[in-house]
Design an enzyme around this catalytic site. Structure first.
Site, short mmCIF file in Angstrom:
data_model
loop_
_atom_site.label_atom_id
_atom_site.label_comp_id
_atom_site.label_asym_id
_atom_site.label_seq_id
_atom_site.Cartn_x
_atom_site.Cartn_y
_atom_site.Cartn_z
N HIS A 1 -49.64 3.47 22.60
CA HIS A 1 -50.83 3.68 23.45
C HIS A 1 -52.09 3.39 22.65
CE1 HIS A 1 -53.51 5.53 26.41
NE2 HIS A 1 -52.51 5.46 27.24
N ASP B 1 -45.02 6.16 30.63
CA ASP B 1 -44.08 5.27 31.31
C ASP B 1 -42.64 5.42 30.84
OD1 ASP B 1 -46.76 3.04 31.36
OD2 ASP B 1 -45.76 3.82 33.13
C1 SDX Z 1 -50.27 2.67 30.33
O1 SDX Z 1 -54.89 2.76 28.65
C2 SDX Z 1 -54.28 3.63 29.35
O2 SDX Z 1 -54.69 4.77 29.44
C3 SDX Z 1 -53.02 3.14 30.05
C4 SDX Z 1 -52.20 4.21 30.75
C5 SDX Z 1 -52.92 4.77 31.96
O3 SDX Z 1 -52.56 5.88 32.38
O4 SDX Z 1 -53.76 4.03 32.54
O5 SDX Z 1 -51.89 5.24 29.84
C6 SDX Z 1 -50.89 3.62 31.27
O6 SDX Z 1 -50.51 1.50 30.45
C7 SDX Z 1 -49.41 3.18 29.21
C8 SDX Z 1 -48.91 2.06 28.25
C9 SDX Z 1 -47.76 1.36 28.93
N1 SDX Z 1 -47.35 0.15 28.18
C10 SDX Z 1 -46.24 0.12 27.45
O7 SDX Z 1 -45.49 1.09 27.27
C11 SDX Z 1 -45.91 -1.26 26.88
C12 SDX Z 1 -45.53 -1.13 25.41
N2 SDX Z 1 -46.68 -0.64 24.67
C13 SDX Z 1 -47.54 -1.60 24.10
O8 SDX Z 1 -47.44 -2.92 24.29
C14 SDX Z 1 -48.76 -1.07 23.37
O9 SDX Z 1 -48.43 0.11 22.75
C15 SDX Z 1 -50.00 -0.90 24.23
C16 SDX Z 1 -50.33 -2.17 24.94
C17 SDX Z 1 -49.78 0.20 25.21
C18 SDX Z 1 -51.17 -0.52 23.33
O10 SDX Z 1 -51.28 -1.52 22.45
P1 SDX Z 1 -52.55 -1.72 21.45
O11 SDX Z 1 -53.30 -0.45 21.28
O12 SDX Z 1 -53.30 -2.93 21.87
O13 SDX Z 1 -51.83 -1.97 20.08
P2 SDX Z 1 -51.21 -3.36 19.68
O14 SDX Z 1 -50.57 -4.03 20.85
O15 SDX Z 1 -52.23 -4.12 18.93
O16 SDX Z 1 -50.02 -2.90 18.68
C19 SDX Z 1 -50.34 -2.49 17.35
C20 SDX Z 1 -49.04 -2.63 16.56
C21 SDX Z 1 -48.42 -4.01 16.74
O17 SDX Z 1 -47.69 -4.28 15.54
P3 SDX Z 1 -48.23 -5.49 14.60
O18 SDX Z 1 -48.27 -6.73 15.45
O19 SDX Z 1 -49.62 -5.04 14.15
O20 SDX Z 1 -47.22 -5.53 13.48
O21 SDX Z 1 -48.08 -1.69 17.09
C22 SDX Z 1 -46.96 -2.41 17.57
C23 SDX Z 1 -47.43 -3.82 17.83
O22 SDX Z 1 -46.34 -4.72 17.76
N3 SDX Z 1 -46.54 -1.78 18.82
C24 SDX Z 1 -45.28 -1.66 19.21
C25 SDX Z 1 -45.32 -1.03 20.46
N4 SDX Z 1 -46.59 -0.80 20.80
C26 SDX Z 1 -47.35 -1.28 19.77
N5 SDX Z 1 -44.12 -2.02 18.63
C27 SDX Z 1 -42.99 -1.74 19.32
N6 SDX Z 1 -42.95 -1.13 20.53
C28 SDX Z 1 -44.09 -0.76 21.12
N7 SDX Z 1 -44.05 -0.19 22.32
#
Ligand code: SDX
Length: 383
Positions: free
Chosen positions: A265, A319
Site C-alpha cells: 500500500h 483486498d
Molecule cells: C487499494 O490508495 C488507496 O488507498 C487504495 C485503496 C483504497 O481503499 O482506495 O486502499 C485500495 O487499491 C489497495 C491496494 C490494492 N492493490 C494491490 O493489492 C496490488 C498489489 N500492490 C501493489 O502493486 C502496490 O503495493 C501498490 C500499487 C498498492 C502500492 O504501490 P507503490 O506505493 O506505488 O509502491 P511500488 O509499486 O513503487 O512498490 C515499491 C516496491 C517495488 O519493489 P522494487 O521495484 O522497488 O524492487 O515494493 C514492491 C514493488 O515491486 N511491491 C510488491 C508489492 N507491492 C509493492 N512486491 C510484491 N508484491 C506486492 N504486492
C-alpha cells in the site's frame, strides 16, 4: 531547459506524498494501522453503524438522526428504480461484458436522461445519492440478465446491503449475510485521496457533472493496482488451491518479480486495519459456509508472503481477504470490484462536494525533456 533550472525541479512520480487539499473526511494513519471516517474509527463504525449511516456521515459530515437516516433510506429506495432506457441498455450488452465495464458505461448513460453542467450544490448532492442508489441495482440487474433471468426490484423492508444480495441471489439473505455485506460496504466506502478519488477530484475541478465524476472514479478503480486487486487476489488463492502449495507459489511469483495481489500500500506501512476486520470475518464465514479450507490456504499465502515482504513494509491490504468474503457470500469474482465501486461512490461524492467548496482547477506541470525549434520536413523527404 537550462541544466541549473532543471536541477532545482523535483518530480513526484505518482504524486507520492503530495498533498492536494485540506480535508476533514478521512484520516489514514499508515504507521499505526488506524483509519477514521470523519473522526470515527473504522472498527467503531463497522461494529455499530449501517452502510447507510456511514454514507450519510461521509457525505453530509455527521452521523444522522433517526429521522435523517429514514429520509436517506426513503430517497435511496425511490432512486433504486432504473428507467426503461437503462434497462434496455443493460439487456443490450454482451453477456460476457465485465461488470465493471457495465457499471462504468451505465452510470455514464444516466446523464443522457439527467444531463447538464451545474454548480448547484443541491443538484450535485441529489445526483450523488441517485448514483449511490442505482449502482447496486445496475450491478445486480446485469448479473441476473447475463444468467438469463429477469432483474428483481428491491424490497422496501430490506436495507441497502440486504437488497444488494437479494437482487443478485433472488432470495432474502440471512441477517448474518446481510450484516457481513453491510460491513464490507462500509469498509470500502472511503479512503482519503486514493487514485480513484483523486480522479474524481480532477474531473470535478473542471466543474464537470456528477455523472462524469463518478464515471471517472469507476474507470480509475478498475485497474489491478487499485480496486481490481480483490478479484486478482481471490483468483490467486484459488489457483494455489491448498496451503501446501503456498510456499512454492509465493516463491515463484516473487522470483518472477510479480506482485502478491492484496499486499502492499502507498500509505500503510503496516497492516491495513480493514484487512484485520475482513480476515476475522473470512475465518468465521468460512466455517459457516463450509469454505474453511479456502481460508486456510489464504492464511498460509499471507504467512509466506509476509515472511518475504514485511521487512520491506509490504503488508496485506483491504483486498487480500475482501474477495474471499465476497466469494463466501456467493458472489461471482467479477462482481467484487463493482461492489467496491458501488460502496466507494459515497467517498468519491464526499470528497468532490468538499473540494468544490473551495475549488481550484487541478493542472500540474511536466518537465519538458524534448527538442525545440525543429524544422518541418516534407513527407517525401522523410526516410
Ligand atoms: C487499494 O490508495 C488507496 O488507498 C487504495 C485503496 C483504497 O481503499 O482506495 O486502499 C485500495 O487499491 C489497495 C491496494 C490494492 N492493490 C494491490 O493489492 C496490488 C498489489 N500492490 C501493489 O502493486 C502496490 O503495493 C501498490 C500499487 C498498492 C502500492 O504501490 P507503490 O506505493 O506505488 O509502491 P511500488 O509499486 O513503487 O512498490 C515499491 C516496491 C517495488 O519493489 P522494487 O521495484 O522497488 O524492487 O515494493 C514492491 C514493488 O515491486 N511491491 C510488491 C508489492 N507491492 C509493492 N512486491 C510484491 N508484491 C506486492 N504486492
Amino acid at each position: 531547459m537550462s541544466s541549473e533550472v532543471k536541477e532545482s525541479i523535483t518530480i513526484h512520480k505518482g504524486l507520492d506524498s503530495i498533498r492536494v487539499n485540506e480535508s476533514s473526511i478521512c484520516l489514514i494513519d499508515g504507521e499505526r494501522s488506524r483509519l477514521y471516517y470523519r473522526g470515527y474509527s473504522i472498527a467503531d463504525l463497522t461494529d455499530n453503524a449501517s452502510y447507510e449511516e456511514v454514507a450519510y456521515l461521509l457525505i453530509i459530515g455527521q452521523l444522522p438522526t433517526q429521522l435523517q437516516l429514514d429520509e436517506l433510506k426513503n430517497t435511496l429506495f425511490s432512486e433504486y428504480t432504473l428507467s426503461p432506457i437503462t434497462m434496455t441498455l443493460l439487456k443490450s450488452y454482451p453477456s460476457t461484458s465485465h461488470p465493471m465495464d457495465v457499471l462504468r458505461t451505465t452510470i455514464s448513460s444516466l446523464a443522457l436522461e439527467d444531463g447538464g453542467l451545474t454548480q448547484d450544490k443541491s443538484v450535485n448532492l441529489q445526483r450523488a445519492i441517485r448514483i449511490l442508489a442505482k449502482a447496486p441495482v445496475i450491478i445486480a440487474a446485469f448479473e441476473r440478465i447475463r444468467q438469463g433471468k429477469e432483474p428483481l426490484t428491491p424490497k422496501k423492508e430490506l436495507g441497502h446491503a440486504a437488497n444488494f444480495l437479494y437482487m443478485i441471489h433472488g432470495e432474502i439473505p440471512s441477517n448474518y449475510d446481510s450484516r457481513i455485506m453491510d460491513i464490507a460496504l462500509s469498509l470500502h466506502a472511503e479512503h482519503e485521496m486514493n487514485a480513484s478519488t483523486f480522479s474524481g477530484i480532477v474531473t470535478a475541478s473542471t466543474l464537470s457533472d456528477m455523472y462524469s465524476i463518478i464515471t471517472a472514479g469507476i474507470a480509475t478503480l478498475r485497474g489491478s493496482l487499485h480496486g481490481g486487486a480483490n478479484e486478482e487476489a481471490l483468483k490467486m488463492i484459488m489457483e494455489i488451491g491448498t496451503p501446501e502449495n503456498a510456499v512454492t507459489f509465493v516463491e515463484e511469483r516473487l522470483k518472477q518479480k510479480k506482485r502478491i495481489m492484496g499486499f502492499g500500500h502507498r500509505i500503510y506501512k503496516t497492516y491495513d486495519p480493514r484487512y484485520t476486520i475482513l480476515k476475522a470475518i473470512a475465518e468465521k464465514l468460512g466455517g459457516v459456509k463450509g469454505k474453511a479450507s479456502l481460508y486456510d490456504t489464504a492464511v498460509r499465502v499471507e504467512r509466506e508472503a509476509l515472511g518475504r515482504l514485511s521487512d520491506s513494509k509490504i503488508f496485506p491490504n483491504v483486498d487480500f481477504y475482501s474477495g474471499l468474503v465476497f466469494h463466501m457470500l456467493g458472489l461471482r469474482t467479477d462482481l467484487f470490484t463493482p461492489i467496491f465501486a458501488s460502496s466507494r461512490i459515497a467517498g468519491w461524492a464526499a470528497h468532490v462536494l468538499e473540494y468544490l467548496e473551495d475549488n481550484r482547477l487541478i493542472r500540474p506541470k511536466a518537465v519538458y525533456t524534448g527538442k525545440v525549434d525543429l524544422q518541418y520536413t516534407p513527407i517525401e523527404q522523410r526516410t
